[in-house]
Write a protein that holds these residues in place. Structure first.
Motif, PDB file in Angstrom:
ATOM      1  N   GLU A   1      -5.829  16.061  -1.229  1.00 43.44           N
ATOM      2  CA  GLU A   1      -5.542  15.156  -0.424  1.00 43.44           C
ATOM      3  C   GLU A   1      -4.794  13.865  -1.185  1.00 43.44           C
ATOM      4  OE1 GLU A   1      -8.786  15.690   0.030  1.00 43.44           O
ATOM      5  OE2 GLU A   1      -8.435  17.031   1.915  1.00 43.44           O
ATOM      6  N   VAL A   2      -4.987  14.019  -2.520  1.00 41.65           N
ATOM      7  CA  VAL A   2      -4.301  13.097  -3.520  1.00 41.65           C
ATOM      8  C   VAL A   2      -3.208  13.539  -4.343  1.00 41.65           C
ATOM      9  CG1 VAL A   2      -6.497  11.743  -3.435  1.00 41.65           C
ATOM     10  CG2 VAL A   2      -5.968  13.236  -5.312  1.00 41.65           C
ATOM     11  N   GLY A   3      -2.559  12.593  -4.957  1.00 36.10           N
ATOM     12  CA  GLY A   3      -1.346  13.107  -5.495  1.00 36.10           C
ATOM     13  C   GLY A   3      -0.342  13.062  -4.532  1.00 36.10           C
ATOM     14  N   CYS A   4       0.916  12.975  -5.149  1.00 39.58           N
ATOM     15  CA  CYS A   4       2.184  12.685  -4.425  1.00 39.58           C
ATOM     16  C   CYS A   4       3.201  13.604  -5.018  1.00 39.58           C
ATOM     17  CB  CYS A   4       2.517  11.183  -4.695  1.00 39.58           C
ATOM     18  SG  CYS A   4       3.678  10.758  -3.082  1.00 39.58           S
TER      19      CYS A   4
ATOM     20  N   ALA B   1       2.939  13.101  -8.928  1.00 43.23           N
ATOM     21  CA  ALA B   1       2.532  11.841  -9.531  1.00 43.23           C
ATOM     22  C   ALA B   1       1.047  11.655  -9.259  1.00 43.23           C
ATOM     23  CB  ALA B   1       3.505  10.561  -8.673  1.00 43.23           C
ATOM     24  N   LEU B   2       0.285  11.532 -10.172  1.00 42.56           N
ATOM     25  CA  LEU B   2      -1.169  11.344 -10.317  1.00 42.56           C
ATOM     26  C   LEU B   2      -1.663   9.935 -10.485  1.00 42.56           C
ATOM     27  CD1 LEU B   2      -2.124  14.842 -11.358  1.00 42.56           C
ATOM     28  CD2 LEU B   2      -2.408  14.049  -8.988  1.00 42.56           C
ATOM     29  N   ARG B   3      -2.162   9.262  -9.607  1.00 47.63           N
ATOM     30  CA  ARG B   3      -2.860   7.877 -10.199  1.00 47.63           C
ATOM     31  C   ARG B   3      -4.150   8.020 -10.997  1.00 47.63           C
ATOM     32  NH1 ARG B   3       1.221   4.577  -9.540  1.00 47.63           N
ATOM     33  NH2 ARG B   3       2.128   4.368  -7.590  1.00 47.63           N
ATOM     34  N   PRO B   4      -4.429   7.222 -12.168  1.00 48.38           N
ATOM     35  CA  PRO B   4      -5.571   7.338 -12.853  1.00 48.38           C
ATOM     36  C   PRO B   4      -6.706   7.464 -11.930  1.00 48.38           C
ATOM     37  CG  PRO B   4      -4.099   5.780 -13.736  1.00 48.38           C
ATOM     38  CD  PRO B   4      -3.586   6.141 -12.618  1.00 48.38           C
ATOM     39  N   GLU B   5      -6.758   6.467 -10.871  1.00 48.80           N
ATOM     40  CA  GLU B   5      -8.138   6.397 -10.270  1.00 48.80           C
ATOM     41  C   GLU B   5      -8.191   7.433  -9.397  1.00 48.80           C
ATOM     42  OE1 GLU B   5      -5.454   4.532 -10.051  1.00 48.80           O
ATOM     43  OE2 GLU B   5      -4.951   4.227  -7.686  1.00 48.80           O
ATOM     44  N   GLN B   6      -7.264   8.349  -9.004  1.00 44.74           N
ATOM     45  CA  GLN B   6      -7.330   9.569  -7.946  1.00 44.74           C
ATOM     46  C   GLN B   6      -8.049  10.597  -8.596  1.00 44.74           C
ATOM     47  OE1 GLN B   6      -3.321  10.002  -7.244  1.00 44.74           O
ATOM     48  NE2 GLN B   6      -3.613   8.769  -5.125  1.00 44.74           N
ATOM     49  N   LEU B   7      -8.223  10.692  -9.910  1.00 43.50           N
ATOM     50  CA  LEU B   7      -8.725  11.662 -10.433  1.00 43.50           C
ATOM     51  C   LEU B   7     -10.257  11.323 -10.934  1.00 43.50           C
ATOM     52  CD1 LEU B   7      -5.648  12.164 -13.253  1.00 43.50           C
ATOM     53  CD2 LEU B   7      -5.901  13.389 -10.937  1.00 43.50           C
ATOM     54  N   ARG B   8     -10.899  12.626 -10.896  1.00 40.00           N
ATOM     55  CA  ARG B   8     -12.567  12.525 -11.323  1.00 40.00           C
ATOM     56  C   ARG B   8     -12.618  13.075 -12.634  1.00 40.00           C
ATOM     57  NH1 ARG B   8     -15.413  12.219  -6.523  1.00 40.00           N
ATOM     58  NH2 ARG B   8     -17.269  11.875  -7.650  1.00 40.00           N
ATOM     59  N   ILE B   9     -13.487  12.524 -13.330  1.00 34.88           N
ATOM     60  CA  ILE B   9     -13.852  12.972 -14.695  1.00 34.88           C
ATOM     61  C   ILE B   9     -15.039  13.156 -14.824  1.00 34.88           C
ATOM     62  CG2 ILE B   9     -13.876  10.373 -15.582  1.00 34.88           C
ATOM     63  CD1 ILE B   9     -12.957  11.657 -18.321  1.00 34.88           C
TER      64      ILE B   9
ATOM     65  N   ALA C   1       0.597  -1.186   0.052  1.00 38.47           N
ATOM     66  CA  ALA C   1      -0.103   0.021   0.039  1.00 38.47           C
ATOM     67  C   ALA C   1       0.862   1.289  -0.024  1.00 38.47           C
ATOM     68  CB  ALA C   1      -0.887   0.083   1.294  1.00 38.47           C
ATOM     69  N   ARG C   2       1.955   1.162   0.787  1.00 38.46           N
ATOM     70  CA  ARG C   2       2.919   2.491   0.925  1.00 38.46           C
ATOM     71  C   ARG C   2       3.585   2.577  -0.447  1.00 38.46           C
ATOM     72  NH1 ARG C   2       3.153   5.454   4.953  1.00 38.46           N
ATOM     73  NH2 ARG C   2       5.044   6.255   4.274  1.00 38.46           N
ATOM     74  N   ILE C   3       4.183   1.519  -1.045  1.00 34.54           N
ATOM     75  CA  ILE C   3       4.676   1.466  -2.201  1.00 34.54           C
ATOM     76  C   ILE C   3       3.709   2.212  -3.409  1.00 34.54           C
ATOM     77  CG2 ILE C   3       5.525   0.145  -4.214  1.00 34.54           C
ATOM     78  CD1 ILE C   3       7.666  -0.239  -2.528  1.00 34.54           C
ATOM     79  N   TYR C   4       2.461   1.726  -3.411  1.00 34.44           N
ATOM     80  CA  TYR C   4       1.776   2.323  -4.528  1.00 34.44           C
ATOM     81  C   TYR C   4       1.074   3.666  -4.040  1.00 34.44           C
ATOM     82  CZ  TYR C   4      -2.065   2.292  -7.594  1.00 34.44           C
ATOM     83  OH  TYR C   4      -2.979   2.635  -8.778  1.00 34.44           O
ATOM     84  N   GLY C   5       1.018   3.852  -2.593  1.00 33.21           N
ATOM     85  CA  GLY C   5       0.471   5.228  -2.511  1.00 33.21           C
ATOM     86  C   GLY C   5       1.508   6.240  -2.270  1.00 33.21           C
ATOM     87  N   PHE C   6       2.547   5.699  -1.660  1.00 31.73           N
ATOM     88  CA  PHE C   6       3.701   6.767  -1.442  1.00 31.73           C
ATOM     89  C   PHE C   6       4.953   6.508  -1.983  1.00 31.73           C
ATOM     90  CE2 PHE C   6       0.466   7.010   2.222  1.00 31.73           C
ATOM     91  CZ  PHE C   6      -0.166   8.285   1.998  1.00 31.73           C
ATOM     92  N   PRO C   7       4.957   6.219  -3.283  1.00 35.36           N
ATOM     93  CA  PRO C   7       6.233   6.003  -4.017  1.00 35.36           C
ATOM     94  C   PRO C   7       7.423   6.851  -3.650  1.00 35.36           C
ATOM     95  CG  PRO C   7       4.823   6.834  -5.474  1.00 35.36           C
ATOM     96  CD  PRO C   7       4.082   6.831  -4.446  1.00 35.36           C
TER      97      PRO C   7
END
Lengths: 300, 375
Positions: free
Chosen positions: B368-371, B293-301, B233-239
């Motif tokens: 809160e999202v993005g890194c 860094a922005l994950r695809p699922e973190q973005l709302r369209i 979870a940390r690898i994915y969430g907080f690279p």
């Protein structure tokens, strides 16, 4: 049959080939197979099957006065067939000395095979573990003796063994036999060992196998087919060998090959020579059959 | 009882089993291990991931004993392994190509490590049957390996490697040769087997998805270096850096610089996205350059104006979309030319329809999202 099946498979996979075309191609295939295989078949018939039949017939005849065979009409016959006799067989089987010589020959051939195996295995293993370029060179060295005449090489051993007072003894015969046949053992062993996947040895090592365990549990059982192939290649010619005992052996070291040669060249008893030849052939066939069965079991 | 092999007691809570200490290894000019240090704990499922040629297999070979470091040390239970040959290490490997012994039956293959150790025939038989039961191959005990399917061979390789209960099991891309369906099934079996036996697994793979779903901890490698070791979870969430973010999962990376630091947010200036708010995940200072860094699922369209309550909003038009089944991935080309990947679950409540190609949409995400990643 095999060709047909192959075409069947390609027809199934390739819908573009029409069924008619496939049948035509299959027929051409069969005809080609026949044409290609006729010369070797003819060769075998003329130089193996026919001579073998002549040998069988000769073994049933009387010897001629100065060698060759006696004319059919001058000799008594069996079952009304003139000129035929079972005398030769009665003689061979009646006197244990011939069976004894055959058994002794088999024993010498066996010892030769065993020594060849013991000597060739480490060498084949060594070659198989070298880098590719070195391997080719080493294999060349193994077959290099074939470039020199066989008899000259045997004579060389007379020169080598003479000063040591070892000539004309069973020991000299064995040395000569092993020397002559060693490459025939090295080559099949090497071809087998070279194909072993080195990863298997790594896996065995990883699982706790020490060097000897890796050899006995992996390398050796996996090389059994090579061992049988090499042993057959050595044992069969060794059994019929006459040049080596003739040149290096003493009077007591006669082998079945010498005996046969003697019948044809010195005693001029062709029918008896033919009988002894058949005895040898039957023995070799039995051994070959036996080892083939072993090899097959190994391969399946 | 004749059974002398006991299942090792799992001491939870970080008992160090294996330690790599400043391990270096180079082949000519290629550095395959660049001062690698990490520890593996007792009973852990540890994965090493990285692109092909990143040095993960070399590390595995060094742990197994087939290769040794140029410098540094490898310790098992605090004792150096360097002088211990592979056959004496209580560590077994499951090879990628399985390396089953072709002349031995399934049962004989599994019994191999037990025979090498000289256990009694009775122990060998009981243990072999037990292990074959674990991998559901009891009916195939007398088959030769070539008569088995790929998945069955895989299970034999696994059974053989766990038969005498090694301290560590190394798995070198063991699932790479299996088809997707079988691979998933084997993943489940691997995890349950690992839990049942309590053996420490070190799993090497180039598939980040496999590593995420299987491991308790993951080490991400590139060019002989360990970039980050953390739980999935940390690898994915907080690279930790750009490479990890890019290698694990999908993500959009834009260069950014810190303009201000608030209580828990950073103000970032980006060329492609404008002014952005992002959470504080690492120590930063104003003016620092880095990557967002922005994950695809973190973005709302959504349609323009739909997300007026989100601080981060950018406009773009749909360039392409990919229907995957459970989700649809959209590639949005922003006005600034940047292409951003996002996704929308197809079963999401309130979803009215797919966005069409060329449609103008708005992307939005909370602060809160993005890194923010260091350079």
């Amino acid at each position: 049959m095999r060709g047909q099946r192959k075409w069947g498979a390609s027809y199934m996979n390739n819908p573009i080939v029409s069924k008619k075309k496939w049948h035509k191609q299959a027929r051409i295939d069969r005809i080609t197979q026949w044409i290609v295989s006729v010369p070797p078949h003819l060769f075998l018939v003329f130089f193996l099957v026919l001579p073998a039949c002549i040998m069988v017939l000769a073994s049933l005849r009387y010897p001629g006065e100065f060698g060759g065979l006696a004319p059919l009409w001058k000799t008594p016959g069996i079952h009304g067939v003139a000129g035929l006799t079972l005398e030769n067989y009665r003689f061979v089987l009646g006197d244990l000395v011939f069976v004894e010589i055959l058994l002794k020959s088999a024993w010498i051939a066996f010892i030769t095979t065993l020594l060849c195996l013991v000597l060739a295995y480490p060498l084949a293993l060594l070659i198989a573990h070298r880098p590719k370029r070195q391997r080719e060179l080493m294999v060349l060295f193994v077959i290099l003796p074939f470039a020199c005449n066989f008899l000259i090489r045997i004579y060389a051993w007379i020169i080598i063994l003479g000063p040591f007072n070892l000539l004309y003894s069973p020991f000299a015969v064995i040395i000569g036999m092993v020397y002559v046949h060693l490459p025939l053992m090295v080559l099949p062993l090497y071809t087998n060992l070279e194909k072993h996947d080195p990863l298997l040895l790594d896996a065995a090592r990883d699982l706790g196998a020490h060097a000897w365990q890796r050899f006995w549990h992996l390398t050796f059982p996996l090389s059994l087919s090579g061992i049988f192939a090499g042993s057959a290649l050595v044992f069969i010619p060794a059994l019929g060998m006459f040049a080596v005992p003739e040149l290096l052996g003493g009077t007591g070291d006669i082998m079945i090959g010498n005996l046969i040669k003697e019948q044809f060249l010195e005693s001029r008893d062709w029918p008896f020579g033919a009988t002894l030849s058949l005895l040898l052939t039957v023995t070799v066939l039995a051994v070959a059959q036996f080892s083939a069965r072993f090899t097959q079991r190994e391969l399946t | 009882m004749a059974m002398h092999i006991d299942i090792p007691v799992i001491a939870k809570g970080g008992l160090t089993l294996l330690e790599m200490r400043n391990v270096c290894r180079r082949f000519g000019d290629v550095v395959t291990a660049d001062n690698v240090s990490f520890t593996i704990e007792v009973g852990e499922f540890f994965s090493l991931v990285g692109p092909s040629g990143c040095g993960k297999t070399t590390l595995l070979r060094m742990i197994a004993g087939f290769d040794s470091p140029d410098s540094g040390d490898i310790l098992l239970d605090g004792k150096s392994l360097l002088r211990v040959p592979p056959e004496e290490r209580p560590i077994h490997t499951v090879f990628q190509s399985y390396a089953l012994f072709p002349h031995l039956t399934v049962a004989q293959n599994v019994a191999f490590p037990l025979r090498m150790k000289g256990y009694s025939q009775h122990t060998i038989n009981t243990r072999t049957a037990e292990v074959l039961m674990h991998v559901a191959l009891i009916g195939k005990a007398d088959y030769l390996p070539q008569a088995l399917s790929g998945g069955e061979r895989q299970r034999v390789a696994l059974a053989r490697a766990i038969a005498d209960l090694p301290r560590i099991l190394l798995l070198d891309e063991p699932l790479a040769a299996l088809d997707a369906k079988l691979r998933e099934q084997m993943q489940v079996e691997l995890i349950s087997l690992q839990r049942k036996l309590g053996i420490t697994f070190v799993f090497v793979t180039h598939s980040q998805a496999e590593a995420l779903s299987l491991s308790q901890r993951i080490g991400v490698m590139t060019q002989g270096r360990i970039e980050q070791i953390d739980d999935p979870a940390r690898i994915y969430g907080f690279p930790k850096n750009r490479f990890v973010a890019d290698f694990i999962g999908h993500c959009t990376l834009v260069s950014a610089s810190v303009t201000a630091i608030h209580a828990s947010y950073l103000s970032l200036a980006t060329e492609k996205l404008g002014q952005i708010l992002a959470p504080v995940t690492t120590a930063v200072c104003v003016g620092q350059q880095g990557w967002l860094a922005l994950r695809p699922e973190q973005l709302r369209i959504g349609r323009v104006g739909e997300f007026s309550h989100f601080p981060n909003r950018v406009r773009g038009k749909v360039d392409d979309f990919l229907y995957i089944g459970d989700v649809t991935t959209y590639i949005i080309e922003l006005d600034s030319g940047l292409r951003v990947e996002t996704m929308l679950a197809n079963s999401a409540p309130g979803r009215v329809h797919f966005f069409d190609e060329g449609e103008v949409v708005e992307l939005a995400w909370p602060a809160e999202v993005g890194c923010f990643l260091h350079e």
